[in-house]
Design an enzyme around this catalytic site. Structure first.
Site, PDB file in Angstrom:
ATOM      1  N   LYS A   1       0.832  -1.208   0.000  1.00 53.94           N
ATOM      2  CA  LYS A   1       0.000   0.000   0.000  1.00 53.94           C
ATOM      3  C   LYS A   1       0.869   1.261   0.000  1.00 53.94           C
ATOM      4  O   LYS A   1       0.665   2.172  -0.799  1.00 53.94           O
ATOM      5  CB  LYS A   1      -0.901   0.003   1.236  1.00 53.94           C
ATOM      6  N   ASN A   2       1.840   1.306   0.922  1.00 56.91           N
ATOM      7  CA  ASN A   2       2.586   2.551   1.100  1.00 56.91           C
ATOM      8  C   ASN A   2       3.621   2.809   0.014  1.00 56.91           C
ATOM      9  O   ASN A   2       4.288   3.849   0.025  1.00 56.91           O
ATOM     10  CB  ASN A   2       3.233   2.583   2.490  1.00 56.91           C
TER      11      ASN A   2
ATOM     12  N   ARG B   1      -4.881  10.534   4.393  1.00 58.18           N
ATOM     13  CA  ARG B   1      -3.870  11.583   4.512  1.00 58.18           C
ATOM     14  C   ARG B   1      -2.853  11.535   3.393  1.00 58.18           C
ATOM     15  O   ARG B   1      -2.266  12.551   3.025  1.00 58.18           O
ATOM     16  CB  ARG B   1      -3.143  11.462   5.849  1.00 58.18           C
TER      17      ARG B   1
ATOM     18  N   CYS C   1      -5.335  13.192  13.385  1.00 56.27           N
ATOM     19  CA  CYS C   1      -5.411  11.788  12.985  1.00 56.27           C
ATOM     20  C   CYS C   1      -5.408  10.940  14.245  1.00 56.27           C
ATOM     21  O   CYS C   1      -4.928  11.375  15.294  1.00 56.27           O
ATOM     22  CB  CYS C   1      -4.190  11.499  12.128  1.00 56.27           C
TER      23      CYS C   1
ATOM     24  N   ARG D   1       0.482  14.559  13.300  1.00 55.45           N
ATOM     25  CA  ARG D   1       0.916  14.354  11.920  1.00 55.45           C
ATOM     26  C   ARG D   1       0.918  15.634  11.067  1.00 55.45           C
ATOM     27  O   ARG D   1       0.178  15.743  10.079  1.00 55.45           O
ATOM     28  CB  ARG D   1       0.084  13.255  11.258  1.00 55.45           C
TER      29      ARG D   1
ATOM     30  N   ASP E   1       4.584   0.590  12.058  1.00 54.41           N
ATOM     31  CA  ASP E   1       3.413  -0.088  11.484  1.00 54.41           C
ATOM     32  C   ASP E   1       3.304  -1.556  11.911  1.00 54.41           C
ATOM     33  O   ASP E   1       2.315  -2.221  11.578  1.00 54.41           O
ATOM     34  CB  ASP E   1       3.444   0.005   9.948  1.00 54.41           C
TER      35      ASP E   1
ATOM     36  N   VAL F   1       7.734   6.983  17.001  1.00 53.08           N
ATOM     37  CA  VAL F   1       7.440   7.699  15.746  1.00 53.08           C
ATOM     38  C   VAL F   1       6.184   8.560  15.878  1.00 53.08           C
ATOM     39  O   VAL F   1       6.171   9.725  15.487  1.00 53.08           O
ATOM     40  CB  VAL F   1       7.313   6.708  14.568  1.00 53.08           C
TER      41      VAL F   1
ATOM     42  N   ARG G   1      -8.639  -0.526   4.432  1.00 47.03           N
ATOM     43  CA  ARG G   1      -7.739   0.473   3.839  1.00 47.03           C
ATOM     44  C   ARG G   1      -6.378  -0.131   3.535  1.00 47.03           C
ATOM     45  O   ARG G   1      -5.685   0.352   2.644  1.00 47.03           O
ATOM     46  CB  ARG G   1      -7.541   1.639   4.807  1.00 47.03           C
TER      47      ARG G   1
HETATM   48  N1  EPU Z   1       6.375  14.808  10.827  1.00 46.75           N
HETATM   49  C1  EPU Z   1       6.558  16.135  11.099  1.00 46.75           C
HETATM   50  N2  EPU Z   1       6.423  17.029  10.058  1.00 46.75           N
HETATM   51  C2  EPU Z   1       6.126  16.642   8.789  1.00 46.75           C
HETATM   52  C3  EPU Z   1       5.952  15.267   8.531  1.00 46.75           C
HETATM   53  C4  EPU Z   1       6.091  14.374   9.577  1.00 46.75           C
HETATM   54  O1  EPU Z   1       6.821  16.527  12.224  1.00 46.75           O
HETATM   55  O2  EPU Z   1       6.025  17.501   7.905  1.00 46.75           O
HETATM   56  C5  EPU Z   1       6.500  13.815  11.925  1.00 46.75           C
HETATM   57  C6  EPU Z   1       5.189  13.073  12.202  1.00 46.75           C
HETATM   58  O3  EPU Z   1       4.332  13.798  13.040  1.00 46.75           O
HETATM   59  C7  EPU Z   1       5.666  11.782  12.811  1.00 46.75           C
HETATM   60  C8  EPU Z   1       7.011  11.556  12.103  1.00 46.75           C
HETATM   61  O4  EPU Z   1       7.375  12.800  11.518  1.00 46.75           O
HETATM   62  O5  EPU Z   1       5.884  11.943  14.168  1.00 46.75           O
HETATM   63  C9  EPU Z   1       6.991  10.503  11.021  1.00 46.75           C
HETATM   64  O6  EPU Z   1       5.898  10.727  10.150  1.00 46.75           O
HETATM   65  P1  EPU Z   1       5.968  10.411   8.593  1.00 46.75           P
HETATM   66  O7  EPU Z   1       5.850  11.693   7.850  1.00 46.75           O
HETATM   67  O8  EPU Z   1       7.153   9.555   8.292  1.00 46.75           O
HETATM   68  O9  EPU Z   1       4.648   9.570   8.369  1.00 46.75           O
HETATM   69  P2  EPU Z   1       3.791   9.556   7.058  1.00 46.75           P
HETATM   70  O10 EPU Z   1       4.677   9.787   5.901  1.00 46.75           O
HETATM   71  O11 EPU Z   1       2.611  10.432   7.230  1.00 46.75           O
HETATM   72  C10 EPU Z   1       4.067   7.020   6.472  1.00 46.75           C
HETATM   73  C11 EPU Z   1       3.155   5.853   6.281  1.00 46.75           C
HETATM   74  C12 EPU Z   1       2.584   5.444   7.636  1.00 46.75           C
HETATM   75  C13 EPU Z   1       3.759   5.073   8.546  1.00 46.75           C
HETATM   76  C14 EPU Z   1       4.727   6.259   8.658  1.00 46.75           C
HETATM   77  C15 EPU Z   1       5.975   5.938   9.455  1.00 46.75           C
HETATM   78  C16 EPU Z   1       2.337   6.164   4.045  1.00 46.75           C
HETATM   79  C17 EPU Z   1       1.209   6.506   3.154  1.00 46.75           C
HETATM   80  N3  EPU Z   1       2.101   6.233   5.371  1.00 46.75           N
HETATM   81  O12 EPU Z   1       3.276   8.067   7.040  1.00 46.75           O
HETATM   82  O13 EPU Z   1       1.775   4.288   7.405  1.00 46.75           O
HETATM   83  O14 EPU Z   1       3.285   4.745   9.816  1.00 46.75           O
HETATM   84  O15 EPU Z   1       5.143   6.666   7.336  1.00 46.75           O
HETATM   85  O16 EPU Z   1       6.655   4.867   8.901  1.00 46.75           O
HETATM   86  O17 EPU Z   1       3.421   5.843   3.587  1.00 46.75           O
HETATM   87  C18 EPU Z   1       0.089   2.745   7.892  1.00 46.75           C
HETATM   88  O18 EPU Z   1       0.347   2.174   6.822  1.00 46.75           O
HETATM   89  O19 EPU Z   1      -0.674   2.228   8.763  1.00 46.75           O
HETATM   90  C19 EPU Z   1       0.677   4.043   8.178  1.00 46.75           C
HETATM   91  C20 EPU Z   1       0.198   4.869   9.107  1.00 46.75           C
END
Ligand code: EPU
Length: 433
Positions: free
Chosen positions: A22-23, A93, A117, A122, A306, A328, A398
């Site tokens: 998915k990701n 998201r 969320c 996030r 995850d 995280v 999802r």
């Molecule tokens: N963060 C910030 N600022 C930003 C972006 C992120 O402070 O601009 C912080 C977040 O609040 C969090 C940390 O950085 O504390 C990591 O967040 P990240 O941005 O890496 O998460 P994401 O990109 O929104 C993806 C996956 C998630 C997975 C996380 C961590 C996708 C679509 N989603 O989310 O997947 O948990 O990386 O590996 O790739 C899931 O599949 O269940 C899922 C939630």
């Protein structure tokens, strides 16, 4: 809303195939917006988040063709609208992933801010700041990120925290920028590498994917092409835990054990016999009770957040006491209270959940709050005494393709109760003795 009814107590046994990730599929579908010609994406999992992405692209005027194997041909240049509306972003998201490609290829984008969320605040500040460093004019107005740019310019960007979709968004934007972009402290997740490989397959120049420093030389254009999404390491890990928690034995095909790394190490530490081949992994618990394992989540290559909820479920019935630390996301323990209702012994203090394994869990009606929390409740249901009803399973849909079919193939007693049944009558009086 659909529910899952699970009768616990069967040791899983059998073979299933793992779906595409998915990701990885989500950013790869977004990246097709960068291309001048049609891109065919294969090994796309059949999931709600994919349907949402297709709806998002379709609403923009992108022409999509899906064949019977769920290969998706995306023709970005038919686009006529540059908006990701709140109605779609609030349900997924990852819609934010269209921001970078739209801006790079068409010079404009309006993407609704995702908002809060279930697993944490996030924010997307790093996505926005990175694009601004590349010359984009970005305002946040009426709940939307409104972005404009002529041609983005290469920049040196350092992320203070590792962000997966942030790295992906900026990688896609940089792919068509004027000059070279360097992203330091980049996410190293396999899904980030898969996106880089996809962009390169379309003629991009992304170097260093899988390391902390990404270098992207912008090109004038990307061509159409074909790309197959990598296997889902989190789905793989979830079914391995399903085997471990039930004392069973499974073989998972069409996956890549190399992507599992530390997850396999933890399963071995809990007493499982794990074997791997180039595209399969098997786990045999030999009927034994697992040993509890300490977990500390962190960005790849460390233990994935995850997989945290699934290991909390495993530790609940394992031998001994263990600590699970979530670093995280600040609020990713929503499953704990539900597991406690099934008889689990868990103490939660801030970011640390301490489990003391019990001999048995007991079935209860439980509620899913996010995707991986839902998976942990299903896992608990597989070993609980009695019939567990997991509500709000749209979260599971999802991210897990046909979870009840796959678990059913492994011998689990699990069935979906469609919404029409559950809405009209009490599920408990309907299906429980
Ligand atoms: N963060 C910030 N600022 C930003 C972006 C992120 O402070 O601009 C912080 C977040 O609040 C969090 C940390 O950085 O504390 C990591 O967040 P990240 O941005 O890496 O998460 P994401 O990109 O929104 C993806 C996956 C998630 C997975 C996380 C961590 C996708 C679509 N989603 O989310 O997947 O948990 O990386 O590996 O790739 C899931 O599949 O269940 C899922 C939630």
């Amino acid at each position: 809303m659909d529910k899952l009814l699970i009768t616990g107590g069967t040791a899983l046994n059998g073979e299933i195939r793992i779906s595409g990730a998915k990701n990885a599929a989500l950013p790869i579908l977004a990246s097709t917006l960068l291309a001048d010609g049609p891109v065919t994406v294969c090994n796309v999992p059949h999931l709600h988040d994919i349907t949402t992405t297709m709806e998002l692209l379709g609403n923009m005027g992108v022409h999509l063709v899906v064949d019977e194997k769920l290969n998706i041909e995306v023709n970005g240049p038919t686009i006529r609208d540059f908006v990701a509306p709140y109605e779609l972003v609030k349900t997924m998201r990852a819609s934010i992933l269209v921001l970078g490609p739209l801006l790079a290829r068409y010079g404009r984008a309006e993407v609704s801010l995702p908002g809060g969320c279930a697993i944490g605040s996030r924010p997307v500040n790093l996505h926005i700041e990175g694009l601004q460093a590349m010359g984009a004019d970005i305002r946040v107005e009426n709940g939307f990120i409104k972005a404009r740019a002529s041609r983005l310019k290469g920049a040196r960007i350092r992320h203070e925290v590792v962000t997966v979709t942030g790295t992906e968004n900026l990688m896609m934007a940089a792919a068509l920028a004027d000059g070279t972009t360097v992203i330091e402290n980049a996410a190293r997740e396999p899904e980030v590498v898969d996106l880089a490989d996809c962009i390169n397959a379309l003629g991009g120049k992304v170097y260093g994917a899988g390391t902390e420093t990404l270098t992207i030389e912008g090109v004038e254009s990307l061509s159409g092409g074909r790309y197959c999404v990598l296997p889902d390491r989190i789905e793989t890990g979830t079914y391995l835990v399903a085997a471990a928690i039930t004392g069973g034995r499974v073989k998972l095909k069409d996956t890549n054990p190399v992507l599992l790394g530390v997850v396999l190490d933890k399963l071995i530490e809990c007493g499982a016999k794990v074997e791997t081949g180039p595209d399969w992994v098997s786990l045999d618990m030999q009927g034994r009770r697992p040993k509890a394992v300490d977990i500390y989540t962190a960005p790849f290559p460390d233990f994935p957040t995850d997989m945290q909820a699934q290991f909390v479920a495993l530790n609940c019935i394992a031998e001994g006491r263990a600590e699970i630390t979530e670093t995280v996301f600040e609020n990713r323990f929503m499953h704990v209270q539900e597991l406690q209702r099934m008889g689990a012994n868990i103490e939660l203090h801030g970011r640390v959940a301490t489990t003391t394994g019990v001999e048995r869990l007991t079935a209860a009606p439980v509620m899913a709050t996010d995707l991986r929390a839902s998976a942990s409740l299903v896992l608990a249901g597989l070993v609980a005494e009695g019939e567990t009803v997991v509500d709000r399973i749209y979260h599971i849909d999802r991210g897990y393709e046909g979870i009840e079919e796959k678990l059913g193939q492994l011998g689990a007693s699990i069935r979906r109760i469609p919404a029409s049944h559950t809405d009209s009558a009490s599920i408990l009086s309907d299906v429980l003795p």
